[in-house]
Design a protein around this motif. Structure first.
Motif, short mmCIF file in Angstrom:
data_model
loop_
_atom_site.label_atom_id
_atom_site.label_comp_id
_atom_site.label_asym_id
_atom_site.label_seq_id
_atom_site.Cartn_x
_atom_site.Cartn_y
_atom_site.Cartn_z
N TRP A 195 0.83 -1.20 0.00
CA TRP A 195 0.00 0.00 0.00
C TRP A 195 0.86 1.26 0.00
N THR A 196 1.93 1.27 0.83
CA THR A 196 2.83 2.43 0.90
C THR A 196 3.53 2.64 -0.44
N LEU A 197 4.05 1.58 -1.02
CA LEU A 197 4.79 1.70 -2.28
C LEU A 197 3.89 2.19 -3.40
N LYS A 198 2.67 1.65 -3.47
CA LYS A 198 1.74 2.10 -4.51
C LYS A 198 1.38 3.57 -4.32
N SER A 199 1.20 3.97 -3.07
CA SER A 199 0.87 5.37 -2.79
C SER A 199 1.99 6.30 -3.23
N ILE A 212 5.09 0.68 -14.26
CA ILE A 212 5.75 0.32 -13.01
C ILE A 212 4.90 -0.80 -12.42
N VAL A 213 5.46 -1.98 -12.32
CA VAL A 213 4.66 -3.15 -11.95
C VAL A 213 5.06 -3.70 -10.59
N MET A 214 4.10 -4.33 -9.95
CA MET A 214 4.31 -5.09 -8.71
C MET A 214 3.48 -6.36 -8.81
N LYS A 215 3.82 -7.35 -8.03
CA LYS A 215 2.99 -8.54 -7.96
C LYS A 215 1.67 -8.18 -7.27
N LYS A 216 0.60 -8.66 -7.83
CA LYS A 216 -0.72 -8.34 -7.30
C LYS A 216 -0.92 -8.99 -5.94
N GLU A 217 -1.54 -8.26 -5.03
CA GLU A 217 -1.83 -8.80 -3.70
C GLU A 217 -3.34 -8.75 -3.45
N GLU A 218 -3.84 -9.81 -2.83
CA GLU A 218 -5.25 -9.86 -2.47
C GLU A 218 -5.39 -10.29 -1.01
N TRP A 219 -6.44 -9.81 -0.38
CA TRP A 219 -6.66 -10.15 1.02
C TRP A 219 -7.29 -11.53 1.13
N ASP A 220 -6.67 -12.38 1.94
CA ASP A 220 -7.16 -13.74 2.18
C ASP A 220 -7.91 -13.75 3.51
N GLY A 224 -6.32 -14.14 7.06
CA GLY A 224 -6.29 -12.83 7.70
C GLY A 224 -5.07 -12.00 7.31
N GLU A 225 -4.61 -12.17 6.06
CA GLU A 225 -3.44 -11.42 5.59
C GLU A 225 -3.46 -11.31 4.08
N SER A 226 -2.62 -10.42 3.55
CA SER A 226 -2.50 -10.27 2.10
C SER A 226 -1.71 -11.43 1.53
N VAL A 227 -2.13 -11.89 0.37
CA VAL A 227 -1.44 -12.99 -0.31
C VAL A 227 -0.96 -12.47 -1.67
N VAL A 228 0.30 -12.73 -1.95
CA VAL A 228 0.90 -12.28 -3.21
C VAL A 228 0.55 -13.27 -4.32
N LYS A 229 -0.03 -12.77 -5.41
CA LYS A 229 -0.40 -13.60 -6.55
C LYS A 229 0.73 -13.62 -7.57
N ASP A 230 0.72 -14.64 -8.42
CA ASP A 230 1.75 -14.75 -9.44
C ASP A 230 1.31 -14.03 -10.72
N GLU A 231 0.90 -12.80 -10.56
CA GLU A 231 0.54 -11.98 -11.71
C GLU A 231 0.89 -10.53 -11.41
N ASP A 232 1.24 -9.82 -12.48
CA ASP A 232 1.66 -8.43 -12.31
C ASP A 232 0.46 -7.49 -12.39
N GLU A 233 0.58 -6.36 -11.71
CA GLU A 233 -0.36 -5.26 -11.90
C GLU A 233 0.44 -3.98 -12.08
N THR A 234 -0.03 -3.14 -12.97
CA THR A 234 0.62 -1.84 -13.21
C THR A 234 0.07 -0.84 -12.21
N VAL A 235 0.97 -0.16 -11.48
CA VAL A 235 0.52 0.70 -10.38
C VAL A 235 0.60 2.19 -10.73
N ASN A 236 1.03 2.51 -11.95
CA ASN A 236 1.00 3.91 -12.40
C ASN A 236 0.14 4.00 -13.66
N GLN A 237 -0.15 5.23 -14.09
CA GLN A 237 -0.98 5.39 -15.28
C GLN A 237 -0.27 4.90 -16.53
N ALA A 238 1.07 4.99 -16.52
CA ALA A 238 1.89 4.51 -17.64
C ALA A 238 1.46 5.11 -18.98
N SER A 239 1.08 6.39 -18.94
CA SER A 239 0.75 7.09 -20.18
C SER A 239 1.51 8.40 -20.21
#
Length: 644
Positions: A195-199, A212-220, A224-239
């Motif tokens: 959350w801090t890095l994306k902000s 700018i990519v990070m591994k996607k995280e979802e709440w389990d 009771g914690e975030s789980v890192v998925k094996d897929e990327d998500e782009t965290v900036n507008q990249a335009s």
């Protein structure tokens, strides 16, 4: 690979790097989050450079043209990694870029530091923080890199705790590009949060064109914690920010983009964003920095000064430092130009002959001058203050344009500011339009005096009659001012006139009685002036009576078309061959020293004549060829006057 190349070496930092690291940690700690912006910006630049080099060598992509920046973290190891698949570094480049500061102005930068953390943080930002900002949050930094085109076995590992040295060794690295691993200090765990890095990315780097990519995280819910998925998500507008409509871009976004494109720590002073359509289509996003960089006057190996406008073609980065896009006198401008007409494989050589570039350059110059005119002529105090800041930081550079850009000379002249006898301090300036508006009835010329310093100009004996008559005179004390008045001969139909050149001609400001009185005195003192000229020989071109002095005994002037004394001194100081300088000595017939000289005996006449001449040299800031002779004559005359 040789054993010597593969061996691990420990090398010492350049002294300036050690100083910068110490200051970075102690002065910028309150702004510590900027390290992420700096490292992402560097990673983006590395990808841009690869894209540019790969235009001529597509094999550098190594089958992977999907350029990106990746952020990852490891809570257990307490590490944060910023990776890119850009151009990368060889071993020699890692040592050169990470162990030394090759930036121009380094010495001046360190001499400007005060020891005050708050003040120094602005200077450090002005200098640029870059890679070394890593040590604000990390007690050890590991860099693993391989330059595109080199084999996997020629990767390099650079590592340092930010103290006096670093290690470098060869490693295997399958993919090109650079990984920067920050081993975080105690208390910096906030940067081990998605959350801090994306902000921070959205706050500082949303405008980066690359994803700018990070591994996607979802709440389990069960865990009771975030789980890192094996897929990327782009965290900036990249335009590309500059392709968006201006109405959709906030001031904060413009400022953030400036800090990325200019590698500056402070906000810009002003900017202009425009899309030009017609026979040539291109977009301009141009900024005026808030402060002059330390290398503003540095001329590199090619003899040119560094420029700051990047060139893009159809949103693809082509080159930094595109000198053809902006003239030298606007080298402080930062930003970019994105053309829709230039070919993607454009080279620096093609740019030299490109009509399209000439058109873009002309448009950019007009846009920047228009932006400056908007600030200078605004009724808003904030804009006036901005222009005053601009002039303090970049005025000397803008003055060069008077001689470099004939097409825009009048516009540039309107932007110039000078000290004058109408103001009290060197930083209180007036425009030429201000001067013209205050000209006395019957005044036909804009008068100025040049000197080495503001104090020398303000106290010049040449100003005495102008003060007596209440005529304003511009005080020019920058070296470049001689260049300015050499090319700017008039403004608004009013010729510029040096008060230290030619005969005193006040035109309608001088009545007939004064002219007749001057002629009469000249006749009365003709024998004296000829005698003084004979005593001084070839030191002077002529000796004559003047009415331009009221308090001083003598002054030096140049013939109208001769080099001025100030210019002759400047050329000599910079090692250039100056034209022969043979001044005219003008003497004040009402001064007691001149009256004394008229009746002086032959034995001491030569000493008096030389003393008047040497005093006139000193009064205008010159240096004596024979200081010891001057002192000897002065002592002898003082003793003679005292009767001892």
């Amino acid at each position: 690979m040789t054993t010597a190349t593969a061996a691990k070496e420990t090398l010492g930092f350049q002294a300036e790097v050690q100083q910068l690291l110490h200051l970075m940690i102690h002065s910028l700690y309150s702004n510590k989050e900027i390290f992420l912006r700096e490292l992402i910006s560097n990673a983006s630049d590395a990808c841009d450079k690869l894209r540019f080099e790969a235009m001529g060598k597509p094999e550098l992509f190594e089958g992977d043209g999907d350029l990106k920046v990746r952020l990852s973290y490891d809570k257990a190891a307490r590490t944060l990694t910023i990776s890119d698949n850009g151009i990368g570094m060889s071993r020699d480049e890692a040592v050169r870029h990470l162990g030394t500061i090759a930036k121009s102005g380094t010495k001046e930068f360190f001499s400007s530091l005060t020891g005050d953390s708050q003040k120094d943080s602005h200077l450090i930002g002005q200098f640029g923080v870059g890679f070394y900002s890593s040590f604000i949050v990390a007690d050890k930094v590991t860099v693993i890199s391989r330059r595109a085109g080199l084999p996997a076995g020629e990767g390099v590992k650079w590592e340092s705790a930010g103290l006096g040295d670093y290690t470098v060794e060869a490693v295997d690295k399958a993919g090109r590009g650079t990984d920067i691993v920050l081993h975080l200090k105690e208390g910096e765990d906030e940067f081990l949060s998605a959350w801090t890095l994306k902000s921070l990315v959205r706050k500082y780097s949303d405008h980066i064109v690359l994803p700018i990519v990070m591994k996607k995280e979802e709440w389990d819910q069960e865990k009771g914690e975030s789980v890192v998925k094996d897929e990327d998500e782009t965290v900036n507008q990249a335009s590309a920010l500059w392709t968006r409509p201006k109405a959709e871009i906030s001031d904060d976004e413009y400022k953030a983009f400036y800090k990325h494109v200019a590698h500056d720590f402070e906000d810009p002073l002003a900017w202009v964003h425009a899309k030009v359509e017609g026979t040539k289509e291109y977009t301009q996003l141009l900024y005026i920095p808030g402060r002059a960089p330390f290398d503003m006057w540095d001329r590199g190996q090619d003899g040119g000064v560094r420029h700051g406008v990047k060139l893009y073609v159809k949103r693809v980065f082509i080159m930094d430092d595109a000198k053809k896009l902006m003239p030298s006198y606007l080298r402080f401008v930062r930003g970019l130009v994105d053309s829709n007409d230039l070919p993607l494989n454009v080279s620096r050589e093609i740019l030299q002959e490109s009509r399209e570039i000439d058109t873009i350059r002309g448009g950019c110059v007009k846009r920047v001058l228009g932006m400056l005119e908007g600030l200078a002529n605004s009724d808003e105090q904030t804009d006036k203050d901005k222009y005053a800041t601009f002039w303090k930081e970049f005025g000397k550079v803008l003055k060069e344009g008077v001689g470099e850009d004939f097409a825009n000379k009048e516009r540039i002249a309107g932007l110039l500011r000078f000290a004058s006898t109408h103001t009290d301090a060197a930083d209180e300036t007036v425009s030429l339009a201000d001067y013209v508006a205050r000209m006395k009835d019957g005044q036909e010329k804009i008068y100025y005096v040049t000197a080495d310093t503001f104090a020398a100009a303000k106290n010049s004996p040449h100003l005495e009659v102008f003060r007596k008559k209440g005529i304003e005179v511009l005080l020019l004390s920058d070296r470049v001012d001689e260049w300015v008045v050499g090319h700017l001969t008039e403004f608004d139909g009013k010729p510029l006139q040096s008060v230290a050149k030619g005969g005193l001609d006040l035109g309608k400001l001088e009545d007939e009685e004064e002219k007749k009185a001057a002629e009469k005195v000249a006749d009365e003192f003709k024998d004296l002036t000829e005698k003084v000229k004979g005593a001084l020989g070839d030191k002077v071109k002529d000796v004559r009576i003047t009415l331009r002095l009221t308090d001083s005994p003598a002054c030096l002037v140049s013939d109208e078309h001769d080099v001025s004394g100030n210019l002759a001194r400047i050329l000599k100081q910079v090692g250039q061959q100056a034209p022969a300088y043979q001044p005219i000595l003008e003497i004040n017939p009402e001064h007691p020293a001149v009256v004394r000289l008229k009746g002086e005996a032959e034995a001491q006449f030569n000493d008096w004549a030389h003393l008047l001449f040497e005093q006139a040299i000193l009064a205008e800031g010159g240096q004596l060829e024979d200081p010891a002779g001057f002192v000897k004559r002065m002592n002898a005359l003082m003793l003679a006057i005292s009767g001892k």
